[in-house]
Design a protein around this motif. Structure first.
Motif, mmCIF file in Angstrom:
data_model
loop_
_atom_site.group_PDB
_atom_site.id
_atom_site.type_symbol
_atom_site.label_atom_id
_atom_site.label_comp_id
_atom_site.label_asym_id
_atom_site.label_seq_id
_atom_site.Cartn_x
_atom_site.Cartn_y
_atom_site.Cartn_z
ATOM 1 N N LYS A 140 -2.004 2.015 -24.535
ATOM 2 C CA LYS A 140 -2.021 3.063 -23.590
ATOM 3 C C LYS A 140 -0.347 3.428 -23.735
ATOM 4 O O LYS A 140 -0.179 4.807 -23.947
ATOM 5 C CB LYS A 140 -1.939 2.614 -22.051
ATOM 6 N N GLN A 142 1.461 3.181 -26.360
ATOM 7 C CA GLN A 142 1.451 3.691 -27.770
ATOM 8 C C GLN A 142 0.936 5.108 -27.892
ATOM 9 O O GLN A 142 1.308 6.094 -28.343
ATOM 10 C CB GLN A 142 0.772 2.947 -28.858
ATOM 11 N N GLN A 143 -0.308 5.269 -27.182
ATOM 12 C CA GLN A 143 -1.018 6.545 -26.929
ATOM 13 C C GLN A 143 0.014 7.577 -26.029
ATOM 14 O O GLN A 143 0.178 8.893 -26.543
ATOM 15 C CB GLN A 143 -2.469 6.483 -26.144
ATOM 16 N N GLU A 144 0.446 7.112 -25.150
ATOM 17 C CA GLU A 144 1.538 8.142 -24.307
ATOM 18 C C GLU A 144 2.756 8.184 -24.961
ATOM 19 O O GLU A 144 3.243 9.555 -25.180
ATOM 20 C CB GLU A 144 1.927 7.281 -23.072
ATOM 21 N N GLU A 146 2.796 8.515 -28.376
ATOM 22 C CA GLU A 146 2.397 9.637 -29.509
ATOM 23 C C GLU A 146 2.057 11.034 -28.697
ATOM 24 O O GLU A 146 2.639 12.018 -29.495
ATOM 25 C CB GLU A 146 0.887 9.112 -29.957
ATOM 26 N N GLU A 147 1.474 11.158 -27.595
ATOM 27 C CA GLU A 147 1.197 12.245 -26.986
ATOM 28 C C GLU A 147 2.624 12.956 -26.645
ATOM 29 O O GLU A 147 2.746 14.103 -26.791
ATOM 30 C CB GLU A 147 0.390 12.132 -25.484
ATOM 31 N N LYS A 148 3.489 12.284 -26.123
ATOM 32 C CA LYS A 148 4.892 12.917 -25.817
ATOM 33 C C LYS A 148 5.573 13.269 -27.021
ATOM 34 O O LYS A 148 6.051 14.592 -26.963
ATOM 35 C CB LYS A 148 5.549 11.612 -25.144
ATOM 36 N N LYS A 150 3.811 14.285 -29.814
ATOM 37 C CA LYS A 150 3.253 15.430 -30.158
ATOM 38 C C LYS A 150 3.551 16.470 -29.504
ATOM 39 O O LYS A 150 3.806 17.800 -29.825
ATOM 40 C CB LYS A 150 1.662 15.160 -29.959
ATOM 41 N N ALA A 151 3.859 16.525 -28.037
ATOM 42 C CA ALA A 151 4.100 17.590 -27.272
ATOM 43 C C ALA A 151 5.693 18.035 -27.493
ATOM 44 O O ALA A 151 5.867 19.344 -27.496
ATOM 45 C CB ALA A 151 4.168 17.112 -25.678
ATOM 46 N N GLN A 152 6.379 17.010 -27.700
ATOM 47 C CA GLN A 152 7.844 17.378 -27.979
ATOM 48 C C GLN A 152 7.866 18.067 -29.355
ATOM 49 O O GLN A 152 8.373 19.178 -29.532
ATOM 50 C CB GLN A 152 8.751 16.295 -28.112
ATOM 51 N N GLU A 154 5.109 20.002 -30.655
ATOM 52 C CA GLU A 154 4.643 21.251 -30.292
ATOM 53 C C GLU A 154 5.854 22.162 -29.685
ATOM 54 O O GLU A 154 5.750 23.488 -29.775
ATOM 55 C CB GLU A 154 3.470 21.127 -29.629
#
Length: 272
Positions: A140, A142-144, A146-148, A150-152, A154
Motif C-alpha cells: 500500500k 509503495q502504491q501510494e 508510486e501514485e504520488k 505519478k501525480a507529481q 503529471e
C-alpha cells in the motif's frame, strides 16, 4: 624618673609575669607525647581487630551455606549407570509392565503436546498474519508512493505544457503585433505616398490649367446636361475632338476631379 613612668614600668612587668604564668598553665594542661603515641597505637589496634572479627563472622556464616549447597547438588545429581546395571527390555516387556500412572502420564503428555502444537500453530498463524499485514502495508505504501510520484510527474508535465503554450502564445502575439505594426506602417507609408502623388498630380493639373487658361471673352458657353454613363473624356471628345478639353471643362465648372454625375449641368466653353 617620674611617678607615671614608674607605674607604666610596673604595669609592663606585671603583664609579662601574667603571660608567663598563662603559658606554663597551657603547657601543664597539654598531654605528653608518649601518651599521644600510645593512644594512636590503641586506635590502630582496634581498627585492625574489627575487620578480622567481621571476616571471621562472615566465614562462619558462609561455611554451612556452602556445605548445604554441595549436599543438595549431589543429592539431585543422577547416579552413573554402569553396563552391569543396564537392563535391555523388549517392546513387549515394556507394554506388559504394570504401571498405575501410565495412562494419566500419557494423557498429560498428549494434552501438553497438543497444547504445545496448538500454541505453535497459533504463533505460526500470528506470524503469518503479521507478515501478510506487513506485506499489505508495504504494498500500500509503495502504491501510494508510486501514485504520488505519478501525480507529481503529471503536474510537472502539465505545468511544463502550460508554460510552453503560454510562451508559444506570447511569441505568436508578439509576431502578430509586429506584423500588424509593420502592416500599419506600410499602409501609412502607402497612404502618405498616395497623398503625395495625388497632391503632386493636382498641382501639376492646376499648373497645366493655369498655363492653358484662355481669355473667357473669346468663348461662348454651351450648357450640357450629363447623361448616363457619360464621362469628361467622352464629353471632351464630343465637343473638342480631343482630351485637351477636359482641363478647360473642369476649370469653367470648378471641378477638382474627373467625377461627374447624371443630370449635372456643365458649362462647355467653345471658341467663337
Amino acid at each position: 624618673m617620674s611617678r607615671v613612668q614608674k607605674n607604666e614600668k610596673e604595669n609592663d612587668q606585671a603583664g609579662e609575669l601574667r603571660s608567663r604564668i598563662e603559658r606554663q598553665k597551657a603547657k601543664s594542661s597539654l598531654p605528653k607525647r608518649s601518651k599521644v603515641h600510645q593512644n594512636k597505637k590503641k586506635k590502630s589496634k582496634v581498627k585492625i581487630k574489627l575487620p578480622m572479627i567481621q571476616l571471621l563472622a562472615l566465614f562462619f556464616i558462609l561455611l554451612p551455606i556452602g556445605f548445604y549447597s554441595l549436599y543438595t547438588y549431589f543429592q539431585d545429581r543422577p547416579l552413573p549407570v554402569t553396563k552391569s546395571d543396564q537392563v535391555v527390555l523388549k517392546e513387549e516387556d515394556i507394554e506388559s509392565i504394570p504401571t498405575t500412572a501410565t495412562a494419566e502420564d500419557l494423557k498429560e503428555k498428549e494434552s501438553a503436546k497438543a497444547e504445545a502444537e496448538k500454541e505453535k500453530e497459533e504463533e505460526e498463524a500470528e506470524a503469518k498474519a503479521k507478515a501478510q499485514q506487513e506485506a499489505k502495508e508495504k504494498a500500500k505504501a509503495q502504491q501510494e508512493a508510486e501514485e504520488k510520484a505519478k501525480a507529481q510527474q503529471e503536474a510537472e508535465a502539465k505545468a511544463k505544457a502550460q508554460q510552453e503554450a503560454e510562451e508559444k502564445a506570447k511569441v505568436q502575439r508578439e509576431a502578430e503585433a509586429k506584423a500588424k505594426a509593420q502592416q500599419e506602417a506600410e499602409e501609412k507609408a502607402k497612404a502618405q505616398q498616395e497623398a503625395e502623388e495625388k497632391a503632386k498630380k493636382a498641382a501639376a493639373e492646376k499648373k497645366n490649367v493655369q498655363a492653358a487658361k484662355p481669355d473667357k471673352e473669346g468663348y461662348k458657353v454651351v450648357l450640357h446636361t450629363v447623361q448616363g454613363e457619360e464621362t469628361l473624356f467622352r464629353i471632351s471628345m464630343n465637343y473638342y475632338k480631343s482630351q485637351e478639353g477636359i482641363a478647360l471643362i473642369k476649370e469653367w465648372n470648378g471641378l477638382n476631379g474627373n467625377e461627374i454625375s447624371k443630370g449635372q449641368v456643365l458649362k462647355i466653353p467653345i471658341k467663337k
